[in-house]
Design a protein around this motif. Sequence first.
Motif, PDB file in Angstrom:
ATOM      1  N   UNK A   1     -28.752 -59.355 -50.097  1.00 21.61           N
ATOM      2  CA  UNK A   1     -29.206 -60.481 -49.481  1.00 21.61           C
ATOM      3  C   UNK A   1     -28.574 -60.280 -47.877  1.00 21.61           C
ATOM      4  N   UNK A   2     -28.254 -58.990 -47.611  1.00 18.75           N
ATOM      5  CA  UNK A   2     -27.918 -58.558 -46.176  1.00 18.75           C
ATOM      6  C   UNK A   2     -29.120 -58.383 -45.188  1.00 18.75           C
TER       7      UNK A   2
ATOM      8  N   UNK B   1     -28.079 -66.009 -40.835  1.00 18.35           N
ATOM      9  CA  UNK B   1     -27.019 -66.190 -41.474  1.00 18.35           C
ATOM     10  C   UNK B   1     -26.310 -64.982 -41.872  1.00 18.35           C
ATOM     11  N   UNK B   2     -26.762 -63.917 -41.838  1.00 19.26           N
ATOM     12  CA  UNK B   2     -26.052 -62.586 -42.002  1.00 19.26           C
ATOM     13  C   UNK B   2     -25.172 -62.266 -41.013  1.00 19.26           C
ATOM     14  N   UNK B   3     -26.043 -62.591 -39.667  1.00 19.15           N
ATOM     15  CA  UNK B   3     -25.131 -62.370 -38.265  1.00 19.15           C
ATOM     16  C   UNK B   3     -24.095 -63.286 -38.140  1.00 19.15           C
ATOM     17  N   UNK B   4     -24.203 -64.616 -38.363  1.00 18.01           N
ATOM     18  CA  UNK B   4     -23.273 -65.683 -38.341  1.00 18.01           C
ATOM     19  C   UNK B   4     -22.046 -65.384 -39.473  1.00 18.01           C
ATOM     20  N   UNK B   5     -22.436 -64.759 -40.582  1.00 14.32           N
ATOM     21  CA  UNK B   5     -21.217 -64.490 -41.622  1.00 14.32           C
ATOM     22  C   UNK B   5     -20.606 -63.277 -41.036  1.00 14.32           C
ATOM     23  N   UNK B   6     -21.302 -62.426 -40.598  1.00 14.06           N
ATOM     24  CA  UNK B   6     -20.472 -61.289 -40.050  1.00 14.06           C
ATOM     25  C   UNK B   6     -19.519 -61.469 -38.831  1.00 14.06           C
ATOM     26  N   UNK B   7     -20.069 -62.411 -37.862  1.00 16.88           N
ATOM     27  CA  UNK B   7     -19.434 -62.652 -36.795  1.00 16.88           C
ATOM     28  C   UNK B   7     -17.977 -63.626 -37.040  1.00 16.88           C
TER      29      UNK B   7
ATOM     30  N   UNK C   1     -22.355 -58.170 -32.630  1.00 18.69           N
ATOM     31  CA  UNK C   1     -22.864 -57.243 -31.449  1.00 18.69           C
ATOM     32  C   UNK C   1     -23.301 -55.956 -32.245  1.00 18.69           C
ATOM     33  N   UNK C   2     -22.684 -55.374 -32.842  1.00 16.70           N
ATOM     34  CA  UNK C   2     -23.172 -53.989 -33.567  1.00 16.70           C
ATOM     35  C   UNK C   2     -24.321 -54.379 -34.361  1.00 16.70           C
ATOM     36  N   UNK C   3     -24.569 -55.433 -35.166  1.00 17.82           N
ATOM     37  CA  UNK C   3     -25.492 -55.613 -36.012  1.00 17.82           C
ATOM     38  C   UNK C   3     -26.899 -55.979 -35.049  1.00 17.82           C
ATOM     39  N   UNK C   4     -26.665 -56.755 -33.994  1.00 15.68           N
ATOM     40  CA  UNK C   4     -27.611 -56.935 -33.073  1.00 15.68           C
ATOM     41  C   UNK C   4     -27.989 -55.720 -32.509  1.00 15.68           C
ATOM     42  N   UNK C   5     -27.336 -54.890 -32.097  1.00 12.02           N
ATOM     43  CA  UNK C   5     -27.582 -53.640 -31.522  1.00 12.02           C
ATOM     44  C   UNK C   5     -28.571 -52.977 -32.282  1.00 12.02           C
ATOM     45  N   UNK C   6     -28.045 -52.666 -33.812  1.00 14.86           N
ATOM     46  CA  UNK C   6     -29.038 -52.129 -34.729  1.00 14.86           C
ATOM     47  C   UNK C   6     -30.384 -52.591 -34.661  1.00 14.86           C
ATOM     48  N   UNK C   7     -30.358 -53.908 -34.833  1.00 14.94           N
ATOM     49  CA  UNK C   7     -31.735 -54.658 -34.949  1.00 14.94           C
ATOM     50  C   UNK C   7     -32.461 -54.316 -33.847  1.00 14.94           C
ATOM     51  N   UNK C   8     -31.967 -54.458 -32.386  1.00 14.26           N
ATOM     52  CA  UNK C   8     -32.683 -53.906 -31.449  1.00 14.26           C
ATOM     53  C   UNK C   8     -33.356 -52.641 -31.423  1.00 14.26           C
ATOM     54  N   UNK C   9     -32.545 -51.721 -32.018  1.00 16.68           N
ATOM     55  CA  UNK C   9     -33.106 -50.367 -32.315  1.00 16.68           C
ATOM     56  C   UNK C   9     -34.137 -50.492 -33.250  1.00 16.68           C
ATOM     57  N   UNK C  10     -33.938 -51.061 -34.396  1.00 16.10           N
ATOM     58  CA  UNK C  10     -35.048 -51.188 -35.566  1.00 16.10           C
ATOM     59  C   UNK C  10     -36.282 -51.785 -34.959  1.00 16.10           C
ATOM     60  N   UNK C  11     -35.940 -52.831 -33.993  1.00 15.76           N
ATOM     61  CA  UNK C  11     -37.269 -53.523 -33.466  1.00 15.76           C
ATOM     62  C   UNK C  11     -37.906 -52.851 -32.314  1.00 15.76           C
ATOM     63  N   UNK C  12     -37.244 -51.970 -31.495  1.00 19.79           N
ATOM     64  CA  UNK C  12     -37.840 -51.472 -30.292  1.00 19.79           C
ATOM     65  C   UNK C  12     -37.995 -49.848 -30.130  1.00 19.79           C
ATOM     66  N   UNK C  13     -37.641 -49.247 -31.131  1.00 17.62           N
ATOM     67  CA  UNK C  13     -37.803 -47.756 -30.897  1.00 17.62           C
ATOM     68  C   UNK C  13     -38.697 -46.870 -31.650  1.00 17.62           C
ATOM     69  N   UNK C  14     -39.851 -47.436 -32.222  1.00 16.31           N
ATOM     70  CA  UNK C  14     -40.771 -46.857 -33.214  1.00 16.31           C
ATOM     71  C   UNK C  14     -41.595 -45.873 -32.175  1.00 16.31           C
TER      72      UNK C  14
ATOM     73  N   UNK D   1     -22.775 -53.728 -44.025  1.00 18.62           N
ATOM     74  CA  UNK D   1     -21.409 -53.820 -44.318  1.00 18.62           C
ATOM     75  C   UNK D   1     -20.740 -52.801 -43.240  1.00 18.62           C
ATOM     76  N   UNK D   2     -21.255 -51.487 -43.090  1.00 14.31           N
ATOM     77  CA  UNK D   2     -20.377 -50.599 -42.585  1.00 14.31           C
ATOM     78  C   UNK D   2     -20.697 -50.944 -40.890  1.00 14.31           C
ATOM     79  N   UNK D   3     -21.665 -51.563 -40.487  1.00 17.23           N
ATOM     80  CA  UNK D   3     -21.541 -52.047 -39.050  1.00 17.23           C
ATOM     81  C   UNK D   3     -20.775 -53.194 -38.972  1.00 17.23           C
ATOM     82  N   UNK D   4     -20.663 -54.137 -39.637  1.00 22.06           N
ATOM     83  CA  UNK D   4     -19.845 -55.287 -39.762  1.00 22.06           C
ATOM     84  C   UNK D   4     -18.637 -55.023 -39.811  1.00 22.06           C
ATOM     85  N   UNK D   5     -18.067 -54.117 -40.594  1.00 21.83           N
ATOM     86  CA  UNK D   5     -16.729 -53.769 -40.635  1.00 21.83           C
ATOM     87  C   UNK D   5     -16.322 -52.626 -39.616  1.00 21.83           C
ATOM     88  N   UNK D   6     -17.293 -51.980 -39.059  1.00 22.08           N
ATOM     89  CA  UNK D   6     -17.084 -50.820 -38.004  1.00 22.08           C
ATOM     90  C   UNK D   6     -16.270 -49.834 -38.725  1.00 22.08           C
TER      91      UNK D   6
END
Length: 191
Positions: free
Chosen positions: A40-41, A56-62, A71-84, A122-127
């Motif tokens: 569900x992540x 809900x995943x971002x809020x749960x991680x925070x 922030x790490x998860x949002x940074x990852x999402x920005x890469x996924x959304x904008x670097x194709x 999990x890796x990004x949320x827990x750093x």
Amino acid sequence: MPALALPHFFSLRTPLSRPALRVAGTAFALVAALGLVASGAVSVYSQATQIRLEEKVLASAEAKYGAAARKRLEDWQRILDGERAKTESQKLTLVNDFFNTITWVSDPDHWKKADYWATPTEMLATNGGDCEDFAIAKYFTLVALGVPDEKLKITYVKTRDPNPINQSHMVLAYYSTPTGQPLILRSEEHT
């Protein structure tokens, strides 16, 4: 005897017995392929592999790990959304550099288990994560960015480090051509 088929993104550099290969292939397929979606992540949608983190995943991680986790998860999402649109070489560098900012930590220290294969979330949320966590995260991110999965192999290797001797390790290998020399995207702990 027919060859044992493993997922094409899983390759081995150290011979293992057929039962061990079967277990390794099954474990990897279950954890890596289903772990992202079943946890569900993230949700995967459309024909192309795309990863979308739900609020809900971002809020749960925070809530669990603090604002830096979000922030790490949002940074990852920005890469996924904008670097194709980047070249494959640029994507490899971007993804390798991004994940290598995460702290390398052993599973016993991080998860209190002998071995745990974390999802990228999990890796990004827990750093934190160890070698297979880095390889899995880089693999799924590069595929989501449009790098053909047949060019990527999660590879089991043995280190030549004298301390500890012959430690098992996993890396992500990128093959620009099927018979070319691989470019190894390693985690910082083992470079």
